[in-house]
Design a protein around this motif. Structure first.
Motif, mmCIF file in Angstrom:
data_model
loop_
_atom_site.group_PDB
_atom_site.id
_atom_site.type_symbol
_atom_site.label_atom_id
_atom_site.label_comp_id
_atom_site.label_asym_id
_atom_site.label_seq_id
_atom_site.Cartn_x
_atom_site.Cartn_y
_atom_site.Cartn_z
ATOM 1 N N LEU A 1 0.828 -1.210 0.000
ATOM 2 C CA LEU A 1 0.000 0.000 0.000
ATOM 3 C C LEU A 1 0.862 1.260 0.000
ATOM 4 C CD1 LEU A 1 -2.816 -1.057 2.501
ATOM 5 C CD2 LEU A 1 -2.917 -0.996 -0.001
ATOM 6 N N TYR A 2 2.001 1.219 0.706
ATOM 7 C CA TYR A 2 2.897 2.384 0.734
ATOM 8 C C TYR A 2 3.491 2.642 -0.647
ATOM 9 C CZ TYR A 2 6.976 5.245 1.794
ATOM 10 O OH TYR A 2 7.927 6.234 1.791
ATOM 11 N N ILE A 3 3.960 1.562 -1.307
ATOM 12 C CA ILE A 3 4.526 1.724 -2.647
ATOM 13 C C ILE A 3 3.449 2.203 -3.621
ATOM 14 C CG2 ILE A 3 5.579 0.484 -4.570
ATOM 15 C CD1 ILE A 3 6.933 -1.320 -2.540
ATOM 16 N N LEU A 4 2.232 1.668 -3.489
ATOM 17 C CA LEU A 4 1.148 2.081 -4.372
ATOM 18 C C LEU A 4 0.792 3.554 -4.180
ATOM 19 C CD1 LEU A 4 -0.916 1.081 -6.466
ATOM 20 C CD2 LEU A 4 -2.459 0.544 -4.577
ATOM 21 N N ALA A 5 0.893 4.045 -2.934
ATOM 22 C CA ALA A 5 0.587 5.453 -2.676
ATOM 23 C C ALA A 5 1.703 6.376 -3.168
ATOM 24 C CB ALA A 5 0.329 5.667 -1.176
ATOM 25 N N ARG A 6 2.946 5.935 -3.029
ATOM 26 C CA ARG A 6 4.076 6.785 -3.416
ATOM 27 C C ARG A 6 4.353 6.742 -4.908
ATOM 28 N NH1 ARG A 6 5.749 10.579 -0.153
ATOM 29 N NH2 ARG A 6 7.868 10.380 -1.032
ATOM 30 N N ASN A 7 4.155 5.575 -5.514
ATOM 31 C CA ASN A 7 4.479 5.418 -6.935
ATOM 32 C C ASN A 7 3.448 4.496 -7.586
ATOM 33 O OD1 ASN A 7 5.679 5.393 -9.421
ATOM 34 N ND2 ASN A 7 7.455 4.174 -8.805
ATOM 35 N N PRO A 8 2.284 5.027 -7.974
ATOM 36 C CA PRO A 8 1.232 4.179 -8.547
ATOM 37 C C PRO A 8 1.647 3.509 -9.855
ATOM 38 C CG PRO A 8 0.365 6.334 -7.883
ATOM 39 C CD PRO A 8 1.867 6.426 -7.833
ATOM 40 N N GLU A 9 2.562 4.130 -10.606
ATOM 41 C CA GLU A 9 2.956 3.552 -11.886
ATOM 42 C C GLU A 9 3.807 2.297 -11.725
ATOM 43 O OE1 GLU A 9 3.431 6.668 -11.082
ATOM 44 O OE2 GLU A 9 1.910 7.725 -12.292
ATOM 45 N N TYR A 10 4.343 2.068 -10.522
ATOM 46 C CA TYR A 10 5.230 0.927 -10.309
ATOM 47 C C TYR A 10 4.512 -0.396 -10.609
ATOM 48 C CZ TYR A 10 8.418 -2.253 -7.882
ATOM 49 O OH TYR A 10 9.265 -3.290 -7.558
ATOM 50 N N TYR A 11 3.345 -0.561 -10.029
ATOM 51 C CA TYR A 11 2.604 -1.802 -10.234
ATOM 52 C C TYR A 11 1.939 -1.848 -11.605
ATOM 53 C CZ TYR A 11 3.232 -2.982 -5.317
ATOM 54 O OH TYR A 11 3.784 -3.301 -4.094
ATOM 55 N N SER A 12 1.539 -0.700 -12.120
ATOM 56 C CA SER A 12 0.930 -0.696 -13.458
ATOM 57 C C SER A 12 1.950 -1.100 -14.518
ATOM 58 C CB SER A 12 0.351 0.689 -13.762
ATOM 59 O OG SER A 12 1.377 1.671 -13.733
ATOM 60 N N TRP B 1 2.393 -4.809 -14.220
ATOM 61 C CA TRP B 1 1.250 -5.540 -14.744
ATOM 62 C C TRP B 1 1.223 -5.536 -16.268
ATOM 63 C CZ3 TRP B 1 -1.904 -8.844 -12.483
ATOM 64 C CH2 TRP B 1 -3.077 -9.211 -13.140
ATOM 65 N N ALA B 2 1.786 -4.499 -16.876
ATOM 66 C CA ALA B 2 1.822 -4.442 -18.341
ATOM 67 C C ALA B 2 2.777 -5.474 -18.921
ATOM 68 C CB ALA B 2 2.218 -3.035 -18.794
ATOM 69 N N ASP B 3 3.795 -5.871 -18.162
ATOM 70 C CA ASP B 3 4.756 -6.873 -18.622
ATOM 71 C C ASP B 3 4.286 -8.263 -18.206
ATOM 72 O OD1 ASP B 3 7.535 -7.482 -19.733
ATOM 73 O OD2 ASP B 3 7.643 -8.380 -17.743
ATOM 74 N N SER B 4 4.487 -9.244 -19.081
ATOM 75 C CA SER B 4 4.016 -10.602 -18.782
ATOM 76 C C SER B 4 4.761 -11.203 -17.594
ATOM 77 C CB SER B 4 4.180 -11.500 -20.012
ATOM 78 O OG SER B 4 5.551 -11.552 -20.411
ATOM 79 N N GLY B 5 6.085 -10.992 -17.538
ATOM 80 C CA GLY B 5 6.841 -11.513 -16.401
ATOM 81 C C GLY B 5 6.460 -10.828 -15.094
ATOM 82 N N GLY B 6 6.285 -9.502 -15.153
ATOM 83 C CA GLY B 6 5.857 -8.794 -13.953
ATOM 84 C C GLY B 6 4.478 -9.205 -13.503
#
Length: 311
Positions: free
Chosen positions: A262-273, A276-281
């Motif tokens: 949740l902390y990473i998602l709040a600080r850097n929302p593009e990190y998980y997006s 998710w765009a990459d098949s390995g990720g």
């Protein structure tokens, strides 16, 4: 615009289906009530009443039976038909959530709602179960005193239930109601033990069965059961004191990964997006989520095992 119209038509169709199911269930319930009233007016005996009550409370569907037991453990006196209507309404709302939110977000939302609902009900049931176990020794001593006056077990349970406190009072008032309708005390106690997961009630049911078939002193059995419950309570308190640090560490280990995400998602929302765009990720995120869920389940089972050892 056409997509919105399709969603509205789909939602309207589901709403119509839900209303139709509710009307059909209500009609069936009213028909069953009329049949019961006709039998009562015809002069049904006590055994017949017990059979009617058994038909009302008997649940054949395994999923519905599990949900009913979970709800009844919280102390709610909800009819199985009402619980079945809740389940039908929830199942019909699942496609709506998937259509409005997408299949992934819809499934996640449904899982979150199910998890929160189950956690709240399970927590309430565990709290009520602990209160019942805490009140049970005094109740059994009261039953033994009434038995000493020459009363039967059925009369002793009903009389002692009137002097008990909730939630134990509500439980044994229900037992007394079913006994008055003609059900055997051992069968009712065994059913309550299964629903509320109370092994002490199972012992009482076995004692009642043995006493009914072969005789014997119920007071001695209840006296031994009271001593066993109090000894177990002392051992449970010691166990909780010894495992407090371990249980706290388990909770921290379960919470830290979620908090970090949740902390990473709040600080850097593009990190998980981006992942998710990459098949390995995407595979890494799915695998980490599954491992986190598995870890929480294992930790919960460890804590539940300690709590089961207490009861």
């Amino acid at each position: 615009m056409s997509q919105i119209a399709a969603i509205l038509v789909f939602a309207l169709a589901l709403l119509t289906m839900v209303v139709a199911m509710l009307l059909w269930t209500r009609a069936r319930t009213r028909e069953r009530q009329e049949e019961v009233l006709l039998r009562l007016r015809a002069g049904a005996d006590a055994a017949g009443l017990a059979g009617i009550g058994g038909e009302v409370q008997r649940v054949e569907n395994p999923l519905l039976r599990w949900v009913c037991h979970l709800v009844w453990r919280t102390g709610a006196d909800t009819d199985p038909g009402m619980i079945a209507r809740w389940l039908i309404a929830f199942v019909l709302l699942v496609p709506v959530a998937i259509v409005l939110m997408g299949w992934l977000a819809g499934l996640v939302a449904i899982l979150i709602v199910l998890t929160i609902t189950w956690a709240v009900l399970a927590r309430q049931a565990a709290r009520r179960r602990a209160q019942i176990i805490d009140q049970l020794p005094d109740f059994l001593e009261s039953v033994s005193r009434v038995l000493s006056a020459g009363n039967s077990l059925e009369e002793s349970l009903i009389a002692s239930a009137q002097e008990a406190h909730d939630p134990l009072r509500g439980l044994f008032v229900s037992v007394g109601r079913q006994i008055r309708l003609g059900a055997s005390v051992d069968a009712v106690l065994a059913e309550m033990a299964e629903i509320h997961r109370l092994r002490d009630l199972q012992v009482m049911a076995m004692a009642a069965t043995i006493n009914r078939r072969y005789g014997g002193s119920l007071r001695d059995i209840f006296r031994s059961l009271v001593q066993a419950i109090r000894s177990r309570d002392m051992a449970a308190r010691e166990l909780r004191a010894l495992t407090a640090e371990t249980r706290f560490s388990a909770v921290v280990l379960a919470v830290i990964p979620v908090g970090l995400m949740l902390y990473i998602l709040a600080r850097n929302p593009e990190y998980y997006s981006d992942m998710w765009a990459d098949s390995g990720g995407r595979m890494m995120l799915i695998g980490s989520a599954l491992m986190q869920v598995a870890g929480v389940v294992v930790i919960w089972r460890m804590i539940a095992g300690v709590q089961d050892g207490e009861a």
